[in-house]
Design a protein around this motif. Structure first.
Motif, mmCIF file in Angstrom:
data_model
loop_
_atom_site.group_PDB
_atom_site.id
_atom_site.type_symbol
_atom_site.label_atom_id
_atom_site.label_comp_id
_atom_site.label_asym_id
_atom_site.label_seq_id
_atom_site.Cartn_x
_atom_site.Cartn_y
_atom_site.Cartn_z
ATOM 1 N N ARG A 75 0.873 -1.176 0.000
ATOM 2 C CA ARG A 75 0.000 0.000 0.000
ATOM 3 C C ARG A 75 0.909 1.225 0.000
ATOM 4 N NH1 ARG A 75 -3.628 0.805 5.288
ATOM 5 N NH2 ARG A 75 -1.535 0.486 6.155
ATOM 6 N N ILE A 76 0.635 2.172 -0.895
ATOM 7 C CA ILE A 76 1.456 3.380 -0.990
ATOM 8 C C ILE A 76 0.733 4.541 -0.334
ATOM 9 C CG2 ILE A 76 2.649 5.004 -2.505
ATOM 10 C CD1 ILE A 76 2.749 2.879 -4.646
ATOM 11 N N TYR A 77 1.436 5.249 0.536
ATOM 12 C CA TYR A 77 0.922 6.508 1.078
ATOM 13 C C TYR A 77 1.617 7.647 0.346
ATOM 14 C CZ TYR A 77 0.120 10.505 4.078
ATOM 15 O OH TYR A 77 -0.229 11.742 4.537
ATOM 16 N N TYR A 78 0.820 8.548 -0.239
ATOM 17 C CA TYR A 78 1.367 9.704 -0.957
ATOM 18 C C TYR A 78 1.267 10.941 -0.069
ATOM 19 C CZ TYR A 78 0.929 6.747 -5.118
ATOM 20 O OH TYR A 78 1.028 5.720 -6.022
ATOM 21 N N PRO A 79 2.375 11.431 0.473
ATOM 22 C CA PRO A 79 2.320 12.634 1.313
ATOM 23 C C PRO A 79 1.825 13.829 0.515
ATOM 24 C CG PRO A 79 4.438 11.511 1.522
ATOM 25 C CD PRO A 79 3.729 10.887 0.359
ATOM 26 N N ASP A 80 1.125 14.733 1.186
ATOM 27 C CA ASP A 80 0.674 15.959 0.523
ATOM 28 C C ASP A 80 1.847 16.873 0.212
ATOM 29 O OD1 ASP A 80 -2.009 15.213 0.617
ATOM 30 O OD2 ASP A 80 -2.279 16.059 2.623
ATOM 31 N N SER A 81 2.767 16.953 1.150
ATOM 32 C CA SER A 81 3.931 17.810 1.003
ATOM 33 C C SER A 81 5.167 17.029 1.392
ATOM 34 C CB SER A 81 3.789 19.059 1.886
ATOM 35 O OG SER A 81 4.939 19.875 1.814
ATOM 36 N N LEU A 82 6.252 17.218 0.644
ATOM 37 C CA LEU A 82 7.454 16.444 0.880
ATOM 38 C C LEU A 82 8.656 17.209 0.333
ATOM 39 C CD1 LEU A 82 8.022 13.596 2.096
ATOM 40 C CD2 LEU A 82 7.986 12.712 -0.238
ATOM 41 N N HIS A 83 9.753 17.168 1.065
ATOM 42 C CA HIS A 83 10.984 17.823 0.596
ATOM 43 C C HIS A 83 11.366 17.331 -0.791
ATOM 44 C CE1 HIS A 83 15.210 18.980 0.359
ATOM 45 N NE2 HIS A 83 15.514 17.709 0.199
ATOM 46 N N TRP A 84 11.185 16.042 -1.028
ATOM 47 C CA TRP A 84 11.591 15.471 -2.311
ATOM 48 C C TRP A 84 10.729 15.980 -3.458
ATOM 49 C CZ3 TRP A 84 16.170 13.971 -1.541
ATOM 50 C CH2 TRP A 84 16.543 13.328 -0.361
ATOM 51 N N ASN A 100 5.037 9.669 6.471
ATOM 52 C CA ASN A 100 3.879 8.798 6.584
ATOM 53 C C ASN A 100 3.281 8.930 7.986
ATOM 54 O OD1 ASN A 100 1.936 6.804 6.510
ATOM 55 N ND2 ASN A 100 3.235 5.326 5.437
ATOM 56 N N PRO A 101 2.296 9.788 8.158
ATOM 57 C CA PRO A 101 1.733 10.044 9.489
ATOM 58 C C PRO A 101 1.060 8.839 10.136
ATOM 59 C CG PRO A 101 0.418 11.109 7.784
ATOM 60 C CD PRO A 101 1.666 10.616 7.122
ATOM 61 N N ARG A 102 0.891 7.761 9.405
ATOM 62 C CA ARG A 102 0.377 6.544 10.048
ATOM 63 C C ARG A 102 1.313 6.103 11.178
ATOM 64 N NH1 ARG A 102 -0.348 3.906 4.260
ATOM 65 N NH2 ARG A 102 -2.437 4.614 3.702
ATOM 66 N N TYR A 103 2.562 6.513 11.071
ATOM 67 C CA TYR A 103 3.569 6.111 12.050
ATOM 68 C C TYR A 103 4.169 7.325 12.747
ATOM 69 C CZ TYR A 103 2.767 2.109 9.159
ATOM 70 O OH TYR A 103 2.144 1.108 8.463
ATOM 71 N N ALA A 104 3.343 8.333 12.947
ATOM 72 C CA ALA A 104 3.812 9.584 13.535
ATOM 73 C C ALA A 104 4.253 9.437 14.983
ATOM 74 C CB ALA A 104 2.717 10.649 13.432
ATOM 75 N N ASP A 105 3.823 8.372 15.656
ATOM 76 C CA ASP A 105 4.209 8.188 17.056
ATOM 77 C C ASP A 105 5.505 7.396 17.191
ATOM 78 O OD1 ASP A 105 3.205 5.778 16.163
ATOM 79 O OD2 ASP A 105 2.217 5.273 18.043
#
Length: 364
Positions: free
Chosen positions: A104-113, A202-207
């Motif tokens: 499963r791919i998570y596409y960040p809204d904003s990213l340095h890359w 990937n904010p799913r793993y923000a903790d």
């Protein structure tokens, strides 16, 4: 830097080694040590494209070369070849992948890359890497090496548990929430270590506080197994890179106040140039975590070691690290008036503003 740096093993992908640490904080902390499949996947693609520093010799590196060399012309490889200069830590995009082997791919809204290569380019590359994983049966290779990954992780897990470095850092910040630490062993990485900002990628793993460490033995042979030495000093692995992760959101919250001290930027110094620091936000970030490390050395190490640590930062042109350590040592450590570091943080800005009022460091 963000570099030098940790990569999270996603829940349920393999069988991470976990340990509960007894800490001064109210909640015990979980530590995982693992090889992350997404990071391995992106690293392999970059290696095939010549967009990654060659790994140090090992039996594992040889196995990777043998297994994946037939796919050197895959579209994912061709895509990253066309992206210009590609940094080694682009492989952190693997952290956007989970649910292996389906992926499963998570596409960040904003990213340095995205700013570096373009959003469409990066997201196309991610999709092609998923295709690469499927067509090469990457998951089969990863599963075959599970015994290796476990063997590499065990001594690192034991070291971290015995040293109690995470507990000391959490005690400093006075955190009362549950924090997950993940140490990502990166057997193909010969270039350095770095923290991965999970909230951005990937904010799913923000903790999770995530740190990536490579295999750095240049004298190893093709028949050797990679070894991962955290080392006797906790500076880079936990106290420095961990502080980057712990203070990231705090610095965003106080960005306007931090910006008021922009006149303190010493970007012309050799240390700043060497570390590619050309903004005050970046300069402050590095001085802050280095100051915290000095303060921790004063608290937990010998006076001589603390002085040597402070001297290293001065030589490196991190001119405010010792100032920050001074205010922490004098006013925060051991002071119950502050519930946690977040409450004290504005005092650091006030201290710098008062010590250096509206002037350049012409006399330092």
């Amino acid at each position: 830097m963000k570099h030098i740096f940790f990569c999270l093993f996603l829940v349920g992908l393999a069988q991470p080694i976990q340990a509960q640490l007894s800490t001064p904080a109210p909640t015990s902390k979980r530590i995982e040590v693992t090889v992350h499949p997404g990071i391995e996947l992106f690293t392999v693609v970059q290696l095939l494209a010549g967009q990654y520093k060659m790994p140090n010799p090992s039996a594992y590196a040889k196995a990777v070369e043998t297994y994946f060399k037939p796919y050197a012309k895959h579209p994912a490889v061709e895509q990253v070849k066309k992206m210009g200069r590609v940094y080694a830590d682009l492989a952190e995009l693997g952290y956007c992948f989970d649910a292996f082997p389906a992926i499963r791919i998570y596409y960040p809204d904003s990213l340095h890359w995205y700013k570096k290569y373009g959003k469409d380019t990066v997201q196309t590359y991610m999709r092609l890497c998923k295709q690469f994983a499927q067509e090469t049966k990457f998951w089969d290779f990863y599963q075959q090496h599970q015994p290796d990954y476990k063997a590499w992780a065990t001594p690192v897990q034991q070291e971290l548990t015995q040293k109690g470095w995470v507990a000391k850092l959490d005690s400093f910040y006075r955190f009362d929430g549950h924090t997950n630490w993940t140490i990502c062993l990166d057997p193909l990485n010969s270039w350095g270590a770095h923290a991965i900002m999970t909230k951005t990628i990937n904010p799913r793993y923000a903790d999770h506080v995530v740190y990536n460490v490579g295999f750095f033995d240049q004298n190893a042979k093709d028949t050797d197994a990679p070894t991962f030495i955290i080392g006797s000093e906790p500076v880079s692995m936990v106290w420095h890179e961990g502080s980057h992760s712990y203070t990231n959101e705090l610095q965003k919250r106080y960005a306007t106040d931090i910006a008021k001290l922009t006149y303190l930027l010493n970007k012309g110094d050799e240390g700043m140039k060497r570390n590619n620091i050309n903004t005050w936000a970046h300069c402050f970030d590095e001085n802050l975590v280095r100051g915290i490390v000095i303060a921790l050395f004063r608290q937990y190490r010998s006076p001589k070691e603390a002085r040597k640590q402070a001297a290293r930062e001065i030589v490196g042109d991190f001119l405010y690290a010792e100032d920050i350590a001074d205010v922490l040592t004098s006013n925060y450590i051991g002071n119950p008036a502050y519930v946690n570091f977040s409450q004290f943080f504005p005092q650091i800005l006030t201290y710098l503003a008062q010590k250096y009022p509206n002037r350049q460091l012409t006399d330092r």
